[in-house]
Structures are given as structure tokens and as C-alpha cells.
Design an enzyme around this catalytic site. Structure first.
Site, PDB file in Angstrom:
ATOM      1  N   ASP A  31       0.860  -1.175   0.000  1.00  0.00           N
ATOM      2  CA  ASP A  31       0.000   0.000   0.000  1.00  0.00           C
ATOM      3  C   ASP A  31       0.900   1.230   0.000  1.00  0.00           C
ATOM      4  OD1 ASP A  31      -3.262   0.086   1.049  1.00  0.00           O
ATOM      5  OD2 ASP A  31      -2.169   1.974   0.742  1.00  0.00           O
ATOM      6  N   ARG A  35      -5.031   6.329   0.467  1.00  0.00           N
ATOM      7  CA  ARG A  35      -6.396   6.524   0.974  1.00  0.00           C
ATOM      8  C   ARG A  35      -6.380   7.448   2.190  1.00  0.00           C
ATOM      9  NH1 ARG A  35     -11.235   3.569   0.632  1.00  0.00           N
ATOM     10  NH2 ARG A  35     -12.722   4.325   2.144  1.00  0.00           N
ATOM     11  N   ASP A  74       4.496   1.628  -4.446  1.00  0.00           N
ATOM     12  CA  ASP A  74       3.669   2.248  -5.477  1.00  0.00           C
ATOM     13  C   ASP A  74       3.468   1.243  -6.621  1.00  0.00           C
ATOM     14  OD1 ASP A  74       2.455   3.753  -7.391  1.00  0.00           O
ATOM     15  OD2 ASP A  74       3.862   5.441  -7.268  1.00  0.00           O
ATOM     16  N   THR A 144     -16.934  -3.313  -9.790  1.00  0.00           N
ATOM     17  CA  THR A 144     -18.051  -2.719  -9.068  1.00  0.00           C
ATOM     18  C   THR A 144     -19.354  -2.931  -9.836  1.00  0.00           C
ATOM     19  OG1 THR A 144     -19.073  -0.591  -8.508  1.00  0.00           O
ATOM     20  CG2 THR A 144     -17.258  -0.501 -10.050  1.00  0.00           C
ATOM     21  N   SER A 179     -19.546   7.425 -13.554  1.00  0.00           N
ATOM     22  CA  SER A 179     -18.495   8.369 -13.133  1.00  0.00           C
ATOM     23  C   SER A 179     -17.182   7.939 -13.779  1.00  0.00           C
ATOM     24  CB  SER A 179     -18.324   8.366 -11.611  1.00  0.00           C
ATOM     25  OG  SER A 179     -17.649   7.179 -11.207  1.00  0.00           O
ATOM     26  N   TYR A 181     -14.559   7.303 -12.188  1.00  0.00           N
ATOM     27  CA  TYR A 181     -14.071   6.192 -11.363  1.00  0.00           C
ATOM     28  C   TYR A 181     -14.670   4.864 -11.860  1.00  0.00           C
ATOM     29  CZ  TYR A 181     -14.973   2.613  -7.920  1.00  0.00           C
ATOM     30  OH  TYR A 181     -15.130   1.394  -7.340  1.00  0.00           O
ATOM     31  N   HIS A 182     -16.002   4.831 -11.996  1.00  0.00           N
ATOM     32  CA  HIS A 182     -16.634   3.586 -12.441  1.00  0.00           C
ATOM     33  C   HIS A 182     -16.115   3.201 -13.833  1.00  0.00           C
ATOM     34  CE1 HIS A 182     -19.580   4.632  -9.182  1.00  0.00           C
ATOM     35  NE2 HIS A 182     -19.574   3.320  -9.023  1.00  0.00           N
ATOM     36  N   LYS A 185     -12.910   1.300 -13.738  1.00  0.00           N
ATOM     37  CA  LYS A 185     -13.120  -0.121 -13.430  1.00  0.00           C
ATOM     38  C   LYS A 185     -13.506  -0.887 -14.696  1.00  0.00           C
ATOM     39  CE  LYS A 185     -12.921  -0.409  -8.800  1.00  0.00           C
ATOM     40  NZ  LYS A 185     -12.108  -1.364  -8.055  1.00  0.00           N
ATOM     41  N   THR A 253     -29.192  11.817   4.460  1.00  0.00           N
ATOM     42  CA  THR A 253     -29.210  12.646   3.259  1.00  0.00           C
ATOM     43  C   THR A 253     -29.365  11.867   1.937  1.00  0.00           C
ATOM     44  OG1 THR A 253     -26.792  12.475   3.202  1.00  0.00           O
ATOM     45  CG2 THR A 253     -27.716  14.431   4.298  1.00  0.00           C
TER      46      THR A 253
END
Ligand code: USQ
Length: 400
Positions: A31, A35, A74, A144, A179, A181-182, A185, A253
Site C-alpha cells: 500500500d 487513501r 507504489d 463494481t 463516473s 471512477y466507475h 473499473k 441525506t
């Protein structure tokens, strides 16, 4: 089995390291602690206190008598990945080392580029290292459910039979993500599917729904073994955010009309599913897809569930819909298949409300940590590229 976990410091990575080590697997991970930095950039912190990796590993040894090897590394640098593979010789590689946030990928060109490069290149490096150094190793890639988007038809597990102009074929089901991000993937999935075809790699692509929960049993009572739990707009998923909101008396929310549907599963069941996939690997040349979630809810049903469970714990909870910062369908059909993991023996352990209760009770201990970062509960990142706080749809002032 010798399992290498890319992204071992993350929400899933640290949990999986403990879960696998407790089952007798030899675990190693890497790692770069990005994050931790991203969440700080969002002005937030993990609701659960998390200690540095060195202390995590020491606690694993002290509390459980278990060990895991770790590199601060990395994975975008191929020479680093090569070095790890030559030292550890993994039988399986679990890729949890991607940036997992849709909002973070929509901030601006720099964030979008970073997310796609980070996610595509790290996947590439793991694929090439398997081909060149450990060709028998099984790649377990975290995809995902968001890769599919929300089509107006049932969603199969990766592939479907189609008849078009009188001819039939088995083809990848269309991906319509919401998005950058998606999309990253989807690019990873396509690259892996191709590698399986041309190099005979073996891979499982897990289309995971929204994971929630603060713990797995393996963490016991040692606080140093807890995994992180985020609640900011980028790294906190809806259900984790709703639970954090509930414990500090902040309104829950749902965005927009609040009828977006998603598949959810508890952290402990995600661990069970990933382990089943590892212990029953794909065949050489096989690229298989598992949809991994337990139950589908719309966001309003989810908020109602959190309210119901929180009230059992004596919390008073309100739900106030917010203007939706995303561009997405707020009411739609959603019926994905999820049979493959059940066929391997997956059995859900807790129902969603039972898991929520455990999670809320855990979070109540860390109320002050969440309260101190209260402002991150209202999103600013908008899919149109602007950035300013969204409003409550009820007309109530934000923060009230
Ligand atoms: N949402 C709200 N209120 C909130 C936060 C989110 O209504 O306070 C809505 C979003 O608009 C969206 C839905 O909840 O419609 C899910 O959002 P999310 O932030 O919980 O999840 P998402 O952005 O889809 O991404 C998360 C993880 C990601 C994983 C994905 C699985 O961050 O890494 O890939 O869940 S899935 O959602 O099935 O694609």
C-alpha cells in the site's frame, strides 16, 4: 495459499488480510497509504480510529498470533511490482489497490486523470507481473456493480446471450457507468478479459455492491485491528454515511428523489465472498464475473432502515433529502443476478438490519470523531464540474 493483497491498508484490504491470515493463508500486501491522504484532502478522517500499518501488524501478532508481510509500495511502478512478486511468489493476487471514489474522480481534470491512471496502470502492472513471473496465479480483481449502470433490463453476471439479426452470441453485458471512477473499473475489466484470452491468465472480476459495516469477528476487541470507516462525500458510501449521520443527530441525506437502487452487503460477507473466489479459482484462460451483493434497496428504504435501527438504540433520526450533486437516475428498474457466489457456497451471515445495529453501536463510541468533521457530511463535488454545497430539498438550511 500465498495471497498478495494490493491495497492492504484500505477498508477491505486490512479486513481481508486478517480474515485470510486467520484461515491459515500466507498473506502479504502492499500500500502507498494514499487513501489516508485522500480522506485528509476531503477534510475528514476515519470514524474508527486507525493506527499506522506498523502498529496494525504488531497488533495482529500480539492479539491473534498471526503475521502478514507488508511493503510500502507504489504499484504504478512496474519494477516495484516485479520485486514483490520475485520475493513473495503469490498463488493469488487480490487487487484492492484502486481509488474507489466516484465523486473524487469528478472533481476536475487532475483528479479524473489521477483516478484513471492509478487504477488502470496498477491493474496493468499486476496482469503483466502474473504473465511474466507467476503465470499460474489467480487474479481476483475488485470491480463494481456500478460498471453496469442502471439499465432498464435485468443485469446478468458479466455476460449474456444475445440474438441480433438472426445470429446468436455470448457477449459482455453493456457497461454504462456513472463516473470516471466507475469507468476506470470498466477499463480494468476489459484489459483483464483480453489478457485472459491472449495469455491464458485466470481471473475473477467481482462486481461488488456497496459494502458497509465496522467489523469482522477476526478483529476481536483490539481497537488497533479495526479497519477504517469513512463518511466524507467522496470516500463514505451512502450507508456508512447514513449511520455516521444517525449517531450525531445529523439528518440522513438521500440525494434527489432518493429512489436510486443499489445492492448492499456487510463487510463480513464481502470477506466470505472474496475468500470463496480465492479458494475456488478460475481456470487458466477463464475470465469470470461474480456479482457480489446481498440485498437491493432504494436509498429512501435504506435511510428508513437506518432510522428504524438507530431508534432501537435510542437515537433520534430525521431524513432530509438533498439536492443531487450527481447526474444519475433517481428512480429506475434494477434487477441484477447474483447466483455465482451462492453456487460456490456463499451464505449471508447477518441480515442488513442486524449488521447495521452492530455498526451503529460501534460508531456511537466514536461520536466525537464524527462530530468534529460534521461539515464533510454535506457534499460539494458536483458532476457538472462546479463545487459548492448542495441544498436541502425541503428548503431547510444546510447544517440545520
Ligand atoms: N447517495 C445518497 N446520499 C449520500 C451519498 C450517496 O443518496 O449521502 C447516493 C448516490 O447518489 C448514489 C448511491 O447513493 O445514487 C450510492 O452512492 P455511494 O456513494 O454509496 O456509492 P458509489 O458512488 O456508487 O460507490 C460506492 C463505492 C465504490 C463502489 C460502489 C459500488 O465508493 O467504490 O464501487 O459503491 S456500486 O454502488 O454498486 O457501484
Amino acid at each position: 495459499m500465498r495471497v498478495f493483497i494490493a491495497g492492504m491498508d484500505g477498508y477491505l484490504g486490512w479486513s481481508l488480510a486478517q480474515y485470510l491470515a486467520a484461515r491459515g493463508h500466507q498473506v502479504a500486501g502492499a500500500d502507498l497509504f494514499l487513501r489516508r491522504q485522500w480522506v485528509e484532502e476531503m477534510g475528514s478522517c476515519s470514524a474508527t480510529p486507525i493506527v499506522p500499518m506498523k502498529e496494525r501488524l504488531a497488533a495482529l501478532k500480539e492479539s491473534r498470533g498471526l503475521e502478514a508481510k507488508f511493503w510500502e509500495a507504489d504499484l504504478r511502478d512496474y519494477s516495484v511490482v516485479e520485486r514483490i512478486f520475485k520475493e513473495f511468489h503469490p498463488d493469488a493476487v487480490v487487487h484492492l489497490g484502486e481509488c474507489p471514489s466516484a465523486p473524487y474522480s469528478m472533481v476536475d481534470v487532475h483528479h479524473a486523470t489521477f483516478v484513471q491512471v492509478n487504477n488502470v496502470v496498477s491493474t496493468f502492472n499486476l496482469m503483466f507481473a502474473i504473465r511474466d513471473l507467476q503465470p499460474e496465479a489467480h487474479l481476483l480483481k475488485l470491480g463494481t456493480m456500478g460498471e453496469y449502470g442502471t439499465p432498464n433490463v435485468d443485469i446478468p453476471e458479466g455476460f449474456f446471450e444475445i440474438e441480433y439479426r438472426g445470429r446468436r452470441d455470448r457477449m459482455p453485458f453493456p457497461r454504462q457507468p456513472g463516473s470516471f471512477y466507475h469507468l476506470s473499473k470498466v477499463h480494468g475489466s476489459n484489459n483483464i478479459m483480453f489478457a485472459c484470452k491472449v495469455w491464458k491468465l485466470r481471473a475473477t472480476d467481482v462486481m461488488q455492491g456497496v459494502v458497509f459495516g465496522t467489523r469482522i469477528d477476526e478483529m476481536g476487541s483490539d481497537e488497533r485491528l479495526l479497519t477504517r470507516l469513512d463518511f466524507d462525500e467522496s470516500f463514505g458510501t451512502a450507508i456508512n454515511r447514513f449511520c455516521c449521520q444517525a449517531v450525531i443527530g445529523h439528518p440522513l441525506t438521500p440525494f434527489g428523489r432518493g429512489h436510486q437502487k443499489r445492492g448492499f452487503l456487510p463487510l463480513r460477507d464481502s470477506m466470505q465472498c472474496l475468500t470463496l473466489a480465492l479458494e475456488n479459482p478460475a481456470q487458466p484462460g477463464e475470465y469470470r464475473v461474480f456479482n457480489q451483493f446481498e440485498e437491493v434497496y432504494d436509498l429512501t428504504e435504506l435511510a428508513e432502515k437506518v432510522r428504524r435501527v438507530a431508534e432501537q438504540l435510542g437515537l433520534k433520526v430525521e431524513i432530509h433529502n438533498l439536492e443531487n450533486p450527481r447526474k444519475e437516475m433517481e428512480e429506475h428498474y434494477y434487477k441484477p443476478d447474483h447466483q455465482n457466489l451462492r453456487d460456490l457456497g456463499y451464505k449471508p451471515t447477518h441480515d442488513v438490519e442486524a449488521e447495521m445495529k452492530i455498526m451503529l453501536a460501534d460508531l456511537m463510541k466514536y461520536r466525537d470523531r464524527i462530530e468534529g468533521k460534521r461539515e464533510v457530511l454535506i457534499p460539494k463535488i458536483r458532476w457538472d464540474g462546479t463545487s459548492h454545497k448542495v441544498e436541502y430539498l425541503s428548503g431547510q438550511a444546510v447544517g440545520a
